[in-house]
Design a protein around this motif. Structure first.
Motif, mmCIF file in Angstrom:
data_model
loop_
_atom_site.group_PDB
_atom_site.id
_atom_site.type_symbol
_atom_site.label_atom_id
_atom_site.label_comp_id
_atom_site.label_asym_id
_atom_site.label_seq_id
_atom_site.Cartn_x
_atom_site.Cartn_y
_atom_site.Cartn_z
ATOM 1 N N ASN A 257 -1.491 -110.556 7.695
ATOM 2 C CA ASN A 257 -1.877 -111.457 8.647
ATOM 3 C C ASN A 257 -0.950 -112.841 8.494
ATOM 4 N N GLY A 258 -0.639 -113.633 9.513
ATOM 5 C CA GLY A 258 -0.102 -114.934 9.198
ATOM 6 C C GLY A 258 1.180 -114.975 10.015
ATOM 7 N N ASP A 259 1.283 -115.925 10.840
ATOM 8 C CA ASP A 259 2.531 -116.267 11.544
ATOM 9 C C ASP A 259 3.200 -115.496 12.472
ATOM 10 N N ILE A 260 2.533 -114.059 13.079
ATOM 11 C CA ILE A 260 3.179 -113.484 14.068
ATOM 12 C C ILE A 260 3.328 -113.925 15.174
ATOM 13 N N ARG A 261 4.439 -114.103 15.822
ATOM 14 C CA ARG A 261 4.580 -114.735 16.934
ATOM 15 C C ARG A 261 4.994 -113.841 18.296
ATOM 16 N N ALA B 90 7.631 -107.875 18.616
ATOM 17 C CA ALA B 90 8.611 -107.308 17.666
ATOM 18 C C ALA B 90 8.516 -107.714 16.315
ATOM 19 N N GLY B 91 7.895 -109.078 16.196
ATOM 20 C CA GLY B 91 7.680 -109.518 15.084
ATOM 21 C C GLY B 91 6.582 -108.697 14.168
ATOM 22 N N ALA B 92 5.453 -108.228 14.852
ATOM 23 C CA ALA B 92 4.570 -107.385 14.446
ATOM 24 C C ALA B 92 4.998 -106.284 13.942
ATOM 25 N N LEU B 93 5.819 -105.580 14.580
ATOM 26 C CA LEU B 93 6.183 -104.097 14.214
ATOM 27 C C LEU B 93 7.252 -104.579 12.816
ATOM 28 N N GLU B 94 7.958 -105.561 12.979
ATOM 29 C CA GLU B 94 8.703 -105.810 11.814
ATOM 30 C C GLU B 94 8.133 -106.101 10.436
ATOM 31 N N ARG B 95 6.965 -106.917 10.664
ATOM 32 C CA ARG B 95 5.908 -107.197 9.385
ATOM 33 C C ARG B 95 5.387 -105.816 8.908
ATOM 34 N N MET B 96 5.064 -104.879 9.860
ATOM 35 C CA MET B 96 4.291 -103.822 9.328
ATOM 36 C C MET B 96 5.408 -103.075 8.614
ATOM 37 N N GLY B 97 6.420 -102.806 8.959
ATOM 38 C CA GLY B 97 7.529 -102.356 8.443
ATOM 39 C C GLY B 97 7.991 -102.701 7.020
ATOM 40 N N PHE B 98 8.246 -104.230 6.957
ATOM 41 C CA PHE B 98 8.364 -104.880 5.668
ATOM 42 C C PHE B 98 7.501 -104.674 4.927
ATOM 43 N N SER B 99 6.083 -104.790 5.293
ATOM 44 C CA SER B 99 5.165 -104.991 3.915
ATOM 45 C C SER B 99 4.242 -103.628 3.762
ATOM 46 N N PRO C 277 -0.516 -100.626 7.358
ATOM 47 C CA PRO C 277 -0.663 -99.763 8.307
ATOM 48 C C PRO C 277 -0.950 -100.571 9.631
ATOM 49 N N ALA C 278 -1.501 -101.891 9.550
ATOM 50 C CA ALA C 278 -1.887 -102.846 10.663
ATOM 51 C C ALA C 278 -1.651 -104.198 10.477
ATOM 52 N N VAL C 279 -1.552 -105.019 11.357
ATOM 53 C CA VAL C 279 -1.571 -106.119 11.050
ATOM 54 C C VAL C 279 -2.430 -106.929 12.348
ATOM 55 N N MET C 280 -2.994 -108.172 11.791
ATOM 56 C CA MET C 280 -3.685 -109.075 12.599
ATOM 57 C C MET C 280 -2.999 -110.192 13.130
ATOM 58 N N ILE C 281 -3.212 -110.473 14.651
ATOM 59 C CA ILE C 281 -2.444 -111.602 15.207
ATOM 60 C C ILE C 281 -3.589 -112.519 15.655
ATOM 61 N N GLY C 282 -3.353 -113.899 15.356
ATOM 62 C CA GLY C 282 -4.501 -114.913 15.772
ATOM 63 C C GLY C 282 -3.839 -115.726 16.895
ATOM 64 N N TRP D 238 -0.035 -110.104 25.980
ATOM 65 C CA TRP D 238 0.935 -109.211 26.081
ATOM 66 C C TRP D 238 1.488 -108.948 24.901
ATOM 67 N N ILE D 239 1.134 -109.825 23.729
ATOM 68 C CA ILE D 239 1.747 -109.580 22.448
ATOM 69 C C ILE D 239 1.371 -108.172 21.855
ATOM 70 N N PHE D 240 0.144 -107.839 22.230
ATOM 71 C CA PHE D 240 -0.508 -106.601 21.683
ATOM 72 C C PHE D 240 0.474 -105.293 22.420
ATOM 73 N N SER D 241 0.803 -105.266 23.641
ATOM 74 C CA SER D 241 1.602 -104.336 24.270
ATOM 75 C C SER D 241 3.177 -104.470 24.237
ATOM 76 N N GLY D 242 3.849 -105.795 23.925
ATOM 77 C CA GLY D 242 5.019 -105.812 23.942
ATOM 78 C C GLY D 242 5.656 -105.993 25.557
ATOM 79 N N ARG D 243 4.678 -105.937 26.452
ATOM 80 C CA ARG D 243 5.291 -106.006 27.941
ATOM 81 C C ARG D 243 5.701 -107.643 28.056
ATOM 82 N N LYS D 244 6.931 -107.750 28.900
ATOM 83 C CA LYS D 244 7.034 -108.914 28.973
ATOM 84 C C LYS D 244 6.345 -109.384 30.678
ATOM 85 N N PRO D 245 5.515 -110.315 30.727
ATOM 86 C CA PRO D 245 4.867 -110.537 32.112
ATOM 87 C C PRO D 245 5.699 -111.504 33.009
ATOM 88 N N SER D 246 5.537 -111.239 34.210
ATOM 89 C CA SER D 246 6.048 -111.954 35.315
ATOM 90 C C SER D 246 5.294 -113.110 35.377
#
Ligand SMILES: Cc1cc2nc3c(=O)[nH]c(=O)nc-3n(C[C@H](O)[C@H](O)[C@H](O)COP(=O)(O)O)c2cc1C
Length: 314
Positions: free
Chosen positions: A208-212, A215-224, A227-232, A240-248
């Protein structure tokens, strides 16, 4: 996305709905926002820190903070305190409400909490960390987890002792915010340390920490290797950060209205005022955000807010 459509995954002994979890943020991650986060695919949501003392004394305001809706599941209730006896008593009371997990806060940096030896102050005493978690694990049947920082300050980075004490205590999951207590929320979360902890811990680590971004969440999982990360903070105004969808723009507006309705249903008209801090985050990338923000935070009714939002979409 509705929670029912999400595949459940196992992380160690714990079943969650996905690897991107909602971090607790006092004043933000209330039942309405937790439902929104789950609808967007958050794998686990957590209450803000709730006083173990208050629970044991059945303080009315404290008990109100324990409320949750079935749609939020899987949900963890987070408690704070520093006495093993009080904390295990509180954990037993919490278990009766049937959350999916209990979490003990070992990261809160604010003086009001640390001053009484709770939150991040627990990091100064690994023996007490063991006593607290062993007591909780013995007392309840649902999984016990802890949320820690990497140390009190950079001169005392004792995360190895902390994690060992938690492992010995029998916790099922450890969430690591990659900052020290001294850093509060400044500087950068240290993902090198999170990675090190994930490597040596026998208990699954959630970074956990600074995931914005998604893609950054998946990258941090891969790096570290977590098996999971937390986003505040990155989820406030952006579920939408959880699904990765870009909303209109229209989707954002529709989401704000749904969130507002949940707030009013939960808090009554006070929900309109409490929604303001979310509103400003939802719209902060809109063209003319400053002007829209001024109008929105000056509005006192659902109709007025919806009118302003509809005028943006036109
Ligand atoms: C205003 C605020 C309130 C917070 N409240 C809690 C809390 O109640 N319990 C907790 O464990 N962490 C709390 N945190 C810490 C977050 O859960 C998280 O660890 C931290 O913000 C770093 O993650 P992020 O960069 O994704 O926000 C809080 C953070 C902020 C900024």
């Amino acid at each position: 996305m509705c929670p029912g459509t999400l595949a459940m995954i196992k992380i160690g002994k714990i079943t969650v709905a996905g690897p991107l979890m909602l971090a607790p943020i006092a004043g933000f991650t209330d039942p309405p926002f937790r439902r929104i986060a789950r609808r967007h695919g958050a794998g686990l949501v957590m209450t803000e820190l709730i006083s173990a003392e208050g629970i044991v004394r059945a303080n009315r305001k404290t008990m109100d903070m324990l409320a949750f809706h079935d749609e939020e599941r899987p949900l963890a209730i987070q408690i704070f305190g520093n006495s093993p006896a009080v904390i295990s008593e509180a954990a037993a009371a919490v278990e009766e409400l049937r959350p999916d997990m209990i979490n003990i806060n070992m990261g809160c940096p604010v003086r009001r909490v640390c001053g009484s030896g709770s939150g991040a102050a627990l990091l100064l005493d690994p023996k007490n960390i063991f006593d607290i978690t062993a007591g909780m694990v013995k007392r309840v049947r649902i999984p016990v987890s802890a949320k820690i920082r990497i140390g009190w300050d950079h001169r005392s980075l004792n995360y190895i002792d902390t994690v060992k004490a938690l492992q010995d205590g029998g916790v099922s999951l450890i969430i690591v915010h990659g900052r020290t207590r001294d850093q509060q929320y400044g500087g950068r979360a240290d993902w090198d340390v999170i990675r090190k902890i994930a490597e040596f811990s026998s208990v699954p680590i959630v970074g956990n920490g600074d995931i914005r971004t998604h893609a950054g969440a998946l990258e941090r999982m891969g790096f570290s290797g977590c098996p999971a990360v937390m986003i505040g903070r990155g989820a406030v105004g952006n579920p939408w950060i959880f699904s990765g969808r870009k909303p209109s723009v229209q989707e954002i507006i529709d989401e704000i209205k749904k969130h507002l309705d949940l707030m009013i249903a939960y808090y009554g008209l006070r929900g309109i005022v409490l929604m303001r801090k979310h509103l400003v985050r939802y719209i902060h990338e809109f063209r003319g955000a400053r002007e829209i923000r001024k109008r929105l935070v000056g509005s006192n009714s659902r109709e007025e807010i919806c009118e302003i939002l509809d005028s943006i979409a036109r």
